[in-house]
Design a protein around this motif. Structure first.
Motif, PDB file in Angstrom:
ATOM      1  N   ARG A  58      15.695 -37.978  21.140  1.00  0.00           N
ATOM      2  CA  ARG A  58      16.867 -38.180  20.294  1.00  0.00           C
ATOM      3  C   ARG A  58      18.013 -37.308  20.806  1.00  0.00           C
ATOM      4  NH1 ARG A  58      18.693 -35.560  15.383  1.00  0.00           N
ATOM      5  NH2 ARG A  58      19.625 -37.101  13.994  1.00  0.00           N
ATOM      6  N   GLY A  59      19.215 -37.891  20.881  1.00  0.00           N
ATOM      7  CA  GLY A  59      20.391 -37.173  21.351  1.00  0.00           C
ATOM      8  C   GLY A  59      20.715 -37.430  22.807  1.00  0.00           C
ATOM      9  N   LEU A 162      25.651 -37.300  17.705  1.00  0.00           N
ATOM     10  CA  LEU A 162      24.762 -36.140  17.837  1.00  0.00           C
ATOM     11  C   LEU A 162      25.232 -35.289  19.017  1.00  0.00           C
ATOM     12  CD1 LEU A 162      21.330 -38.039  17.588  1.00  0.00           C
ATOM     13  CD2 LEU A 162      22.460 -36.730  15.768  1.00  0.00           C
TER      14      LEU A 162
END
Length: 186
Positions: A58-59, A162
């Motif tokens: 994630r990110g 993010l």
């Protein structure tokens, strides 16, 4: 509603493709692509290449990639697992939205895909771990005709949801925009 519908987005030529998702106790089914339907909408897309990516963390950000003519390409992007924030940047020379960007959240199973015409850069940020994308391309990948934009370019000012992670050396090396960038001449 037919199996597929197209919805115009703020940048000319950029569309959100909505699939009709059929669900029952066994699971779900959706037609992800139909060349005839897109032709009927006036957006022909003949597929030359299909790619799949898996982004573990994630990110993570991948992109922003495009190809110059004669290998400029249309792309149809679908999220198969997880979620991504999918970004398209208009790099068409002379376009009224030159260097403007638009983003859509794509989630697995949401029945949504992003349809980019030639002359757009593409990138995404994984909003979940193990985000998996399917890419349909109208042209073969040709390394000598590739281009890229920096995902942190202040001229673009992309509002990534993010903190940015895990840029490849290639993606981190894209130069910042200056007056010498003329875009893609289609």
């Amino acid at each position: 509603m037919s199996e597929l519908s197209l919805h115009k987005l703020p940048l000319a030529g950029l569309f959100l493709l909505q699939q009709k998702v059929h669900q029952d106790e066994r699971g779900r089914f959706a037609r992800l692509f139909c060349e005839g339907s897109l032709e009927a909408f006036g957006q022909p897309l003949h597929i030359r290449q299909i790619n799949q990516s898996l982004t573990r963390e994630r990110g993570t950000v991948r992109g922003l990639h495009f190809q110059y003519p004669p290998h400029a390409e249309s792309k149809l992007i679908t999220c198969l697992r997880g979620a991504v924030w999918d970004v398209a940047v208009d790099v068409r020379h002379g376009s009224p939205t030159f260097l403007h960007w638009h983003a859509e959240r794509l989630d697995s199973g949401d029945g949504r895909s992003l349809l980019l015409p030639p002359g757009f850069a593409h990138g995404f940020q994984a909003l979940s771990d193990d985000a998996e994308l399917l890419y349909l391309h109208s042209a073969d990948y040709t390394p000598g005709h590739e281009g890229g934009l920096s995902v942190t370019d202040p001229h673009l000012a992309i509002d990534w949801p993010l903190p940015l992670k895990n840029l490849s050396a290639r993606d981190a090396g894209h130069p910042l925009l200056d007056e010498s960038f003329q875009g893609v001449h289609l």
